[in-house]
Design an enzyme around this catalytic site. Structure first.
Site, PDB file in Angstrom:
ATOM      1  N   TYR A 162      11.443  78.366  63.061  1.00 51.79           N
ATOM      2  CA  TYR A 162      10.176  77.776  63.509  1.00 51.79           C
ATOM      3  C   TYR A 162      10.225  76.250  63.519  1.00 51.79           C
ATOM      4  CZ  TYR A 162       5.148  77.073  64.073  1.00 51.79           C
ATOM      5  OH  TYR A 162       3.912  76.680  64.524  1.00 51.79           O
ATOM      6  N   LYS A 166       9.950  73.879  67.012  1.00 54.61           N
ATOM      7  CA  LYS A 166       8.885  72.904  67.215  1.00 54.61           C
ATOM      8  C   LYS A 166       9.428  71.472  67.283  1.00 54.61           C
ATOM      9  CE  LYS A 166       5.309  75.615  67.571  1.00 54.61           C
ATOM     10  NZ  LYS A 166       4.523  75.685  68.835  1.00 54.61           N
TER      11      LYS A 166
END
Length: 237
Positions: A162, A166
């Site tokens: 994650y 991002k």
């Protein structure tokens, strides 16, 4: 009338952002890969629905064609909100020792390639707007400065996929902003918000989390571009 597309908008931060932009006078398209949920959300909010699966090239192209046909080829605001965190079946975070290409790939497909796919498809529409805006929903976990700070909350996050996805979204933001100075392109950090993405383990409400998304979606042509912001201001890269 300002025309806005929000991906992943049938629930959570996307839905709340749609609600508030409608209140601000925008014509909002609720982008959703689930047609029933998307239509229901659009009806409840007084929005329009467009079917869009950010991982599917044909779906994104069809969404762009639909909005272009309805608005003379123009889109004013794009909010790239659709994203996944990729938790385990018991709502845990995949540990670095267990991370593989197969566990990382779905997050990059949605969070990075999906953002790129949608942005690429809608650039021609945005470039016809008098004051185009792109808001990329990132995360404080995308910040190299914060995730390497042992005193910052982000520094305690154990996963790889994650944050990596991002951080890549932030690079898209910077490079698009440089390439298209006519478009206000920014990343936002909504904060740890209680949504389905994190198994509703967040500490903020969606109303609190959507604050910075809405603020950046409402930017005028003199607003900042190529930045990373949360509700308090700039976030370090």
């Amino acid at each position: 009338m300002t025309t806005t597309l929000i991906t992943g908008a049938n629930k959570g931060l996307g839905r709340e952002t749609a609600r508030r932009l409608i209140a601000a006078g925008h014509t909002v398209y609720v982008g959703s890969r689930d047609p029933e949920k998307g239509r229901r959300t659009a009806e409840e909010l007084g929005a329009r629905h467009v079917l869009v699966d950010v991982t599917d090239e044909d779906s994104v192209a069809a969404a762009a064609a639909t909005i272009a046909a309805a608005h003379d080829g123009v889109l004013d605001v794009l909010v790239n909100n659709a994203g996944i965190e990729g938790r385990t079946a018991d709502n845990g975070i995949v540990a670095p020792a267990d991370e593989t290409v197969d566990t990382l790939r779905p997050l990059f497909e949605t969070n990075v390639f999906g953002t790129l796919r949608v942005t690429h498809a809608f650039l021609p529409l945005l470039n016809r707007s008098a004051a185009p805006v792109i808001v990329n929903v990132a995360s404080g976990l995308a910040s190299m400065a914060l995730i390497t700070d042992p005193e910052a909350p982000a520094g305690f996050y154990p996963g790889i996929a994650y944050p990596a996805s991002k951080t890549a979204v932030n690079m898209l933001t910077v490079q698009y902003a440089k390439a298209f100075p006519n478009i206000r392109v920014n990343s936002v950090e909504p904060g740890f918000t209680k949504t389905d993405l994190n198994g509703n383990s967040g500490v903020q409400t969606v109303e609190e989390g959507a604050e910075i998304i809405v603020r950046m979606a409402l930017l005028g042509p003199d607003g900042p571009t190529g930045g990373f912001f949360d509700a308090q201001g700039p976030v370090p890269w």
